[in-house]
Enzyme design. Structure first.
Site, PDB file in Angstrom:
ATOM      1  N   TRP A 107       0.840  -1.284   0.057  1.00 34.49           N
ATOM      2  CA  TRP A 107      -0.073  -0.052   0.066  1.00 34.49           C
ATOM      3  C   TRP A 107       0.812   1.259   0.013  1.00 34.49           C
ATOM      4  CZ3 TRP A 107      -2.110   2.663   5.048  1.00 34.49           C
ATOM      5  CH2 TRP A 107      -1.053   2.812   5.915  1.00 34.49           C
ATOM      6  N   ASP A 108       2.115   1.062   0.356  1.00 39.03           N
ATOM      7  CA  ASP A 108       3.022   2.196   0.201  1.00 39.03           C
ATOM      8  C   ASP A 108       2.873   3.045  -1.049  1.00 39.03           C
ATOM      9  OD1 ASP A 108       3.971  -0.042   1.599  1.00 39.03           O
ATOM     10  OD2 ASP A 108       6.141   0.902   1.913  1.00 39.03           O
ATOM     11  N   LYS A 164       2.880   0.797  16.125  1.00 37.13           N
ATOM     12  CA  LYS A 164       4.354   0.763  15.208  1.00 37.13           C
ATOM     13  C   LYS A 164       4.208   2.242  14.185  1.00 37.13           C
ATOM     14  CE  LYS A 164       6.300  -2.070  11.510  1.00 37.13           C
ATOM     15  NZ  LYS A 164       6.043  -3.402  10.488  1.00 37.13           N
ATOM     16  N   GLN A 165       2.998   2.388  13.741  1.00 40.26           N
ATOM     17  CA  GLN A 165       3.004   3.386  12.909  1.00 40.26           C
ATOM     18  C   GLN A 165       1.471   3.864  13.002  1.00 40.26           C
ATOM     19  OE1 GLN A 165       3.144  -0.233  10.212  1.00 40.26           O
ATOM     20  NE2 GLN A 165       2.602   1.349   8.656  1.00 40.26           N
ATOM     21  N   GLU A 222       0.913  -2.287  12.432  1.00 43.61           N
ATOM     22  CA  GLU A 222       1.085  -3.919  12.505  1.00 43.61           C
ATOM     23  C   GLU A 222       1.565  -4.489  13.740  1.00 43.61           C
ATOM     24  OE1 GLU A 222       3.895  -3.970   9.153  1.00 43.61           O
ATOM     25  OE2 GLU A 222       2.157  -3.976   7.638  1.00 43.61           O
TER      26      GLU A 222
HETATM   27  O1  IFM Z   1       3.574  -1.223   4.078  1.00 42.72           O
HETATM   28  C1  IFM Z   1       4.550  -1.311   4.879  1.00 42.72           C
HETATM   29  C2  IFM Z   1       3.919  -1.406   6.196  1.00 42.72           C
HETATM   30  O2  IFM Z   1       2.820  -0.531   6.554  1.00 42.72           O
HETATM   31  C3  IFM Z   1       5.062  -1.434   7.539  1.00 42.72           C
HETATM   32  N1  IFM Z   1       5.756  -2.390   7.044  1.00 42.72           N
HETATM   33  C4  IFM Z   1       6.615  -2.365   6.242  1.00 42.72           C
HETATM   34  C5  IFM Z   1       5.534  -2.310   4.822  1.00 42.72           C
HETATM   35  C6  IFM Z   1       6.322  -1.883   3.529  1.00 42.72           C
HETATM   36  O3  IFM Z   1       7.200  -0.666   3.440  1.00 42.72           O
END
Ligand code: IFM
Length: 781
Positions: free
Chosen positions: A351-352, A607-608, A494
């Site tokens: 999804w990046d 994580k994010q 994640e």
């Molecule tokens: O898509 C990302 C995910 O959101 C976090 N882990 C790494 C992936 C690839 O960059």
């Protein structure tokens, strides 16, 4: 790393290192990597070192090295390695080296390296290397080496050729191929991938002079997966040994080679090399520089005037990498999470692309955005396969995508679980499902910004309908809630696996289905051929009934009394721990030294960005107060272990009025690859973060957004920026904007009327619009 080496014309264009450390090779290899979207070449030194990673990737050439592995981009033959000996001693820059500089010039996309080296017996030579991967002819790699004797009687020996004794961390992707040298100079190596049966063709030619005279008849060596030519000679003090090496890389995936036999492909590739040889390094380089000027720097026209030179350099660095990571030449290919700069994530797309990189292309180069979305359209085949094998309808996009028809490519086993000592199962490929809605969202964004109706008719509607069909079959009725839920997922955060009702996932799935309902109604009313084709293929009439039944009953997590929205059903019930240590970490993932992933599931740690990215993209669904309350609740619990986190937080912080924090987070986002942490880019560039840098500048600081199809600009530049210039494409027209402390000037380049909202006020213009920002703001407040 050094960012201030560029002076005069080169100011703010140079990314460099000024000393050599054989322990820290990965950083420069990745951030100074070269490429053109067709191929990516990691910038390992010519002379080899222990710990280096020598990579050459060609986009879209996926192969599976064995049944237990997923398909990945194979590491192609190494054409940059040279074995260099001075008086029989192997060149080694880690000892007796002076004035070492390796520099990437972002403007010319050329890598240069120079240093003085002294042999153990005290002889000195000055070395200069140059290298580029052409943006003009996507198949060409140019290299130059010049060695000047600073002592008398220096014996030089250089071995160079094509070395296919390479692997991806040990995995071998190629059959041994045919090798040939024509006319004692044109080197040809052919190799075929073992499972996908893609033919690679490498052709190389050298032009070598010793003290000004051409050196012919090199010693020729062939070995297993190796062709080497060696050139030797003795130099007096002040004399030079010069080597120019031109290489072409072609594969049977090249569109231009469609339908050709291997022999025909080889002949064509060889003839391309011969034409290149006639132009030489300088001729090819001039065309390459011209291509960068036209296709990148003039096209994107991004400029920042700031007290801190780093800001402009970081912006240019982002444009550089956005260009070299993107296979703009072929819509069968997507952008890999590490671009073409490292083995990390095996060349797969996540999804990046849609949420972090695509916005740049939608606004700056819609043709490329279209190609990237067609990649997803072609990926419907794999997405349908994945849906079917999971018992769902429609299209369920793979979390990790490779060749469009491949379907899910995520690996199943990852890092060690510090409690059990076993490998942790990677669940993302099974249950990180929001990507399906992210793709639909990206299609919608592209459509709203460009107005490209032909794209929607041919590709876009089908993606939106079939992804909505997936969600229709994915929803689960919850008797207690009396609502439809989406259970057992991983959201963007994640560190929380197997959660129910991740807010981001639910809102995006809802958005996806709402879009489908809207477009179904519109198309049906038009009674168009497009409607009939899609209705027949996807049984839209029936799907519509299901969507209408569910749409108002989908559970969308709401703010509680404290205005905090639960990230998922259980997040707010988990224990809270002191995260200071991890918030202050100098490199990511230190939390895994203390906790396993399973243990993290029971802690309020993220994580994010998760809810924050929802607020950013679906901004009108939440009030300002709700956004603030959630930012204050979740940010302290977010340890930004993903490179996708900081840019979103920077934009949100800016939206919410904290400009200093926004700039600090922007800076940290830039430092993911450019910062002092020397190991962060070992596996390759963080492409989402690179796209995020552009987003923070244009969608954050310039405040440019599209909401309900309307264009808006609410500039909030960082205090120390005096000017920001950028361009966007809006409804097929190029707009060029200049924002200073007190003015916004925006020009419609085609003189077609544009409607723009600035600080809540509507403007209409068809030439140059100038707005006094203080007045406009004052009127709003
Ligand atoms: O898509 C990302 C995910 O959101 C976090 N882990 C790494 C992936 C690839 O960059």
């Amino acid at each position: 790393m050094k960012y201030d080496l560029g002076t005069g014309e080169e100011k703010n264009w140079i990314v460099a290192e000024s000393s050599f450390s054989s322990n820290l090779l990965g950083k420069a290899e990745a951030i100074m990597s070269l490429g053109n979207g067709y191929m990516g070449l990691r910038s390992a030194a010519e002379e080899p070192y222990v710990g280096e990673v020598r990579n050459l990737f060609v986009a879209g050439t996926f192969n599976k090295s064995d049944v237990m592995e997923v398909s990945e981009l194979p590491n192609a033959a190494d054409v940059t390695r040279m074995n260099i000996y001075i008086d029989g001693e192997r060149l080694d820059a880690s000892v007796r080296t002076e004035d070492y500089v390796r520099a990437l010039n972002l403007k010319t996309a050329e890598l240069r390296r120079s240093f003085i080296w002294t042999t153990s017996a005290g002889k000195q030579v000055a070395l200069k290397f140059r290298r580029f991967v052409s943006l003009d002819n996507l198949h060409v790699i140019g290299m130059q080496m010049e060695l000047e004797a600073l002592s008398d009687d220096v014996h030089v020996s250089v071995e160079s050729g094509v070395n296919a004794q390479v692997s991806n961390s040990g995995a071998q992707h190629f059959f041994e191929g045919e090798k040939r040298i024509y006319d004692k100079k044109y080197v040809e190596m052919v190799a075929r991938t073992k499972e996908s049966l893609i033919d690679f063709m490498f052709h190389t030619v050298h032009h070598v002079t010793l003290a000004g005279s051409k050196l012919n008849d090199p010693f020729m060596r062939m070995d297993r997966r190796l062709i080497m030519l060696s050139y030797k000679g003795t130099l007096a003090k002040g004399q030079k040994f010069s080597l120019e090496k031109l290489t072409t890389v072609h594969t049977s995936r090249d569109k231009a080679f469609d339908g050709l036999t291997l022999k025909e492909m080889r002949d064509r590739a060889l003839s391309t090399l011969k034409k290149c040889a006639a132009k030489g390094y300088e001729g090819l380089f001039a065309q390459h520089v011209q291509a960068w000027e036209q296709k990148v720097w003039k096209q994107y026209k991004l400029n920042i005037e700031s007290e801190d030179v780093f800001d402009l350099l970081a912006a240019r660095f982002a444009l550089y990498h956005l260009t070299i990571m993107t296979p703009a030449h072929d819509e069968r290919m997507g952008i890999a999470a590490k671009g073409l700069s490292g083995e990390g994530y095996q060349g797969h797309s996540f999804w990046d692309t849609e949420m972090f990189i695509l916005p740049f292309f939608i606004y700056s180069n819609p043709e490329v955005a279209r190609s990237l979305l067609i990649y997803r359209y072609l990926g419907l085949e794999g997405a349908r396969k994945k849906a079917r094998s999971n018992g769902y309808e429609g299209a369920m996009y793979p979390w990790e995508a490779a060749w469009p028809s491949d379907g899910e490519m995520a690996q199943e086993w990852g890092r060690v679980d510090i409690v059990t000592g076993k490998q942790t199962k990677i669940w993302t490929g099974f249950i990180e499902q929001h990507i399906t809605a992210d793709v639909a969202f990206a299609v919608w964004q592209y459509y709203k910004v460009t107005g490209d109706q032909a794209f929607m008719d041919d590709y876009g509607y089908e993606i939106i309908f079939d992804t909505a069909r997936f969600w229709g079959s994915r929803l689960e009725w919850d008797e207690d809630r009396g609502q439809y839920c989406i259970n057992d997922v991983i959201g963007p955060d994640e560190y929380k696996e197997h959660v129910d009702n991740n807010a981001f996932t639910n809102y995006f799935a809802h958005f996806n289905m709402q879009l489908a309902i809207k477009y179904y109604s519109r198309l049906k009313e038009s009674d168009s051929a497009v409607f009939h084709r899609l209705n027949e293929a996807l049984d839209l009439d029936q799907a519509m009934e299901a969507w209408m039944e569910c749409i108002d009953k989908i559970y969308l997590p709401q703010p509680g009394e404290d205005l905090v929205i639960p990230q998922d059903d259980t997040y707010l019930t988990k224990r809270i721990i002191d995260l200071t240590k991890y918030k202050n970490q100098t490199h990511v993932n230190t939390i895994f030294e203390d906790y396993s992933l399973e243990q993290l599931s029971d802690i309020q740690v993220s994580k994010q960005a998760d809810l924050m990215i929802l607020f950013y993209w679906l901004e009108d669904k939440f009030t300002h107060d709700v956004k603030i309350a959630n930012y204050n609740y979740y940010e302290p619990k977010t340890i930004h272990d993903s490179s996708l986190s900081l840019s979103t937080h920077a934009i949100l912080a800016n939206d919410l009025g904290d400009r200093q924090l926004a700039y600090r987070l922007f800076r940290q986002a830039c430092e993911i690859d450019l910062g002092p942490e020397m190991k962060s880019s070992d596996l390759g560039m963080h492409t989402a973060s690179i796209g995020g840098i552009w987003q923070v500048i244009v969608m954050g600081f310039a405040g440019m957004r599209m909401l309900h199809g309307e264009l808006r600009m609410d500039p909030k530049l960082p205090e120390h920026w005096s000017k920001l210039e950028f361009m966007i494409n809006w409804q097929g027209q190029r707009l060029e904007a200049e924002i200073t402390k007190d003015r916004l000037v925006i020009e419609a380049m085609d003189r077609v009327p544009v409607e723009l909202e600035v600080y809540g006020k509507e403007y209409r213009f068809n030439d140059v619009l100038t707005i006094n920002l203080a007045e406009a703001k004052g009127e709003r407040d």
